[in-house]
Design a protein around this motif. Structure first.
Motif, mmCIF file in Angstrom:
data_model
loop_
_atom_site.group_PDB
_atom_site.id
_atom_site.type_symbol
_atom_site.label_atom_id
_atom_site.label_comp_id
_atom_site.label_asym_id
_atom_site.label_seq_id
_atom_site.Cartn_x
_atom_site.Cartn_y
_atom_site.Cartn_z
ATOM 1 N N LEU A 353 -22.801 9.022 -51.354
ATOM 2 C CA LEU A 353 -22.908 9.276 -49.928
ATOM 3 C C LEU A 353 -22.249 10.592 -49.538
ATOM 4 O O LEU A 353 -21.134 10.899 -49.970
ATOM 5 C CB LEU A 353 -22.248 8.126 -49.154
ATOM 6 N N PHE A 354 -22.965 11.379 -48.694
ATOM 7 C CA PHE A 354 -22.442 12.648 -48.186
ATOM 8 C C PHE A 354 -22.595 12.712 -46.674
ATOM 9 O O PHE A 354 -23.500 12.090 -46.099
ATOM 10 C CB PHE A 354 -23.196 13.838 -48.794
ATOM 11 N N ASP A 355 -21.744 13.484 -46.043
ATOM 12 C CA ASP A 355 -21.892 13.864 -44.642
ATOM 13 C C ASP A 355 -22.447 15.287 -44.666
ATOM 14 O O ASP A 355 -21.709 16.247 -44.857
ATOM 15 C CB ASP A 355 -20.530 13.831 -43.935
ATOM 16 N N ILE A 366 -18.417 11.218 -50.039
ATOM 17 C CA ILE A 366 -17.588 10.246 -49.350
ATOM 18 C C ILE A 366 -17.281 9.083 -50.276
ATOM 19 O O ILE A 366 -16.204 8.498 -50.256
ATOM 20 C CB ILE A 366 -18.289 9.752 -48.068
ATOM 21 N N GLY A 367 -18.247 8.729 -51.082
ATOM 22 C CA GLY A 367 -18.082 7.629 -52.025
ATOM 23 C C GLY A 367 -19.355 7.426 -52.807
ATOM 24 O O GLY A 367 -20.386 8.029 -52.533
ATOM 25 N N THR A 372 -15.582 3.938 -54.701
ATOM 26 C CA THR A 372 -16.070 3.263 -53.494
ATOM 27 C C THR A 372 -14.911 2.878 -52.581
ATOM 28 O O THR A 372 -15.026 1.953 -51.777
ATOM 29 C CB THR A 372 -16.861 1.998 -53.873
ATOM 30 N N SER A 373 -13.800 3.593 -52.709
ATOM 31 C CA SER A 373 -12.592 3.215 -51.982
ATOM 32 C C SER A 373 -12.574 3.668 -50.526
ATOM 33 O O SER A 373 -11.802 3.153 -49.724
ATOM 34 C CB SER A 373 -11.350 3.789 -52.692
ATOM 35 N N SER A 374 -13.427 4.628 -50.163
ATOM 36 C CA SER A 374 -13.409 5.165 -48.809
ATOM 37 C C SER A 374 -13.869 4.117 -47.793
ATOM 38 O O SER A 374 -14.896 3.459 -47.978
ATOM 39 C CB SER A 374 -14.310 6.400 -48.724
ATOM 40 N N SER A 375 -13.095 3.983 -46.701
ATOM 41 C CA SER A 375 -13.483 3.040 -45.657
ATOM 42 C C SER A 375 -14.764 3.498 -44.957
ATOM 43 O O SER A 375 -15.572 2.674 -44.526
ATOM 44 C CB SER A 375 -12.350 2.901 -44.631
ATOM 45 N N ARG A 376 -14.939 4.811 -44.835
ATOM 46 C CA ARG A 376 -16.166 5.325 -44.221
ATOM 47 C C ARG A 376 -17.374 4.970 -45.082
ATOM 48 O O ARG A 376 -18.455 4.687 -44.561
ATOM 49 C CB ARG A 376 -16.059 6.841 -44.021
ATOM 50 N N TYR A 377 -17.193 4.980 -46.388
ATOM 51 C CA TYR A 377 -18.280 4.601 -47.307
ATOM 52 C C TYR A 377 -18.709 3.161 -47.044
ATOM 53 O O TYR A 377 -19.904 2.870 -46.893
ATOM 54 C CB TYR A 377 -17.818 4.762 -48.749
#
Length: 444
Positions: A353-355, A366-367, A372-377
């Motif tokens: 995933l990218f912004d 992002i993850g 996969t630790s990012s909350s945004r992910y």
């Protein structure tokens, strides 16, 4: 605008995205209506100039799809063949071959040689004559597809070293010539007093190649032609019509792809384009006239699907983009964790995933992959996965000639070859096979 290329998208209702091989059996399906077929209902004069690349078989010729006339090639110029394993591609006037781009015996007869060719000049002259001979009371549709900046950049002798004040390469010389071509288009329209009521759309068909060391860049995006990263799919585009009230809107950040061009062009020309048959217009083009003219993007496209053939590689919604499959070429100086690989890799379970608004170069994921630790992910991914499920459910990709290849479908004996001694004896066994790019067949 944020314009995404899609090959084989001169039609509405086509989500597949690919470069046709020279032995593909592809022919546009009779149920699809492309622009000239629709415009013909209003008595438009139509012409196609340049590279067609929507099938090289006789039944796939542009003149079979409501183009009154055609001059150009039906395949990539590509490389020079010996006419034994493969025939050299042809140069056509309407359905009939009039030359081979490469001559296997006499180099001096090649239409493209060491970065020098008169093809762009021929196309420019033909285009100028076509515009200047049109009657003001009768509308016309002219589609020009130049390939001077593609795999093997070339320019006419007049433009050799024309970019000496910059990089002075074949590519930059060719870019100057293409820029001159645009100038000829505009001048011809002005001289015939048609400029104010002519819609001009100028767009790149693909991004720069990874092998273009001498020129061409996808910066600030990462990747090159054939990739699902932004540098492989995001292209520049300009729409101009002096007689249309744009409301002061000169730039747009609206997401748009070439399939949308079909409905948008029809709307701008006074037609009523068919409405999408499914909510998000994933498999069909969307009329983007309102967002382009007023800047109001409410209710317009917010999702882009990125295919390679029949494989959904990535999906963008708003500012976020998820890579479901990964394959990215090795562009000098670029390496993307989890993405850069010659091998097609399935990342559907943990999409990358990218912004792409704050990170258009897709350098800081992002993850996904191993992280996969990012909350945004975890917050964003479920919505994108839901959208991917919607796409797979609503875009059925059926079997057909897009993924079938046969060497007999190459340009061995096109119409007119006997008259000019341009026929080539086929030395290969005629046998239908699956084209050997796994993404085409959805086998990723």
């Amino acid at each position: 605008k944020q314009w995404y290329q899609r090959r084989v998208a001169i039609t509405a209702g086509n989500a597949e995205d690919t470069q046709l091989r020279e032995d593909s059996g592809f022919v546009l399906h009779s149920s699809l209506k492309i622009l000239p077929q629709i415009l013909k209902t209003k008595d438009y004069v139509t012409k196609y100039i340049g590279r067609w690349n929507l099938g090289q078989r006789t039944e796939a010729n542009p003149t079979k799809f409501s183009f009154d006339s055609f001059i150009g090639t039906v395949s990539d110029c590509g490389v020079k063949h010996d006419n034994l394993r493969y025939p050299n591609i042809g140069y056509y006037r309407n359905e009939r071959i009039v030359a081979r781009v490469f001559d296997p015996n006499t180099k001096e007869d090649d239409l493209v040689d060491d970065g020098v060719s008169n093809l762009t000049k021929v196309y420019t002259d033909d285009m100028e004559v076509f515009i200047k001979t049109q009657k003001k009371e009768k509308p016309f549709y002219l589609h020009v597809s130049l390939e001077a900046l593609k795999h093997r950049p070339y320019r006419s002798p007049k433009f050799e070293d024309s970019s000496a004040d910059s990089r002075s390469t074949n590519f930059t010389d060719a870019l100057r010539e293409v820029d001159g071509f645009v100038g000829v288009v505009v001048k011809a329209l002005q001289e015939t007093e048609l400029a104010d009521k002519t819609l001009i759309i100028f767009a790149a068909q693909s991004t720069a190649l990874a092998s273009h060391y001498e020129g061409g860049s996808n910066s600030p995006f990462t990747g090159a032609t054939g990739d699902s990263t932004e540098g492989g799919v995001r292209v520049p585009a300009i729409i101009s019509c002096p007689g249309l009230d744009w409301g002061g809107n000169t730039r747009s950040k609206q997401l748009m792809n070439f399939a949308d061009l079909h409905a948008t062009a029809l709307s701008m020309l006074g037609f009523t384009p068919a409405a999408c048959t499914e909510d998000k217009c994933v498999k069909e083009g969307m009329d983007m006239t309102k967002s382009l003219v007023t800047g109001d993007t409410t209710g317009h496209r917010d999702m882009i699907t990125i295919y390679r053939g029949r494989t959904l590689m990535a999906l963008r919604r708003g500012r976020y983009k998820a890579h479901l499959m990964s394959r990215s070429t090795f562009v000098p100086g670029q390496f993307l964790d989890n993405l850069t690989s010659y091998q097609l890799r399935n990342t559907t379970k943990l999409p990358i995933l990218f912004d792409v608004v704050s990170d258009p170069g897709e350098r800081f994921f992002i993850g996904g992959g191993f992280d996969t630790s990012s909350s945004r992910y975890s917050d964003v991914l479920p919505d994108l996965q839901k959208e991917a499920g919607y796409v797979e459910e609503n875009v059925p990709l059926k079997d057909g000639l897009l993924n079938e290849c046969n060497v007999s479908w190459r340009e061995w004996t096109p119409t007119g070859c006997l008259d000019l001694e341009l026929c080539v004896e086929m030395t290969r066994e005629s046998k239908i096979r699956m084209c050997n790019i796994p993404e085409w067949t959805g086998m990723g």
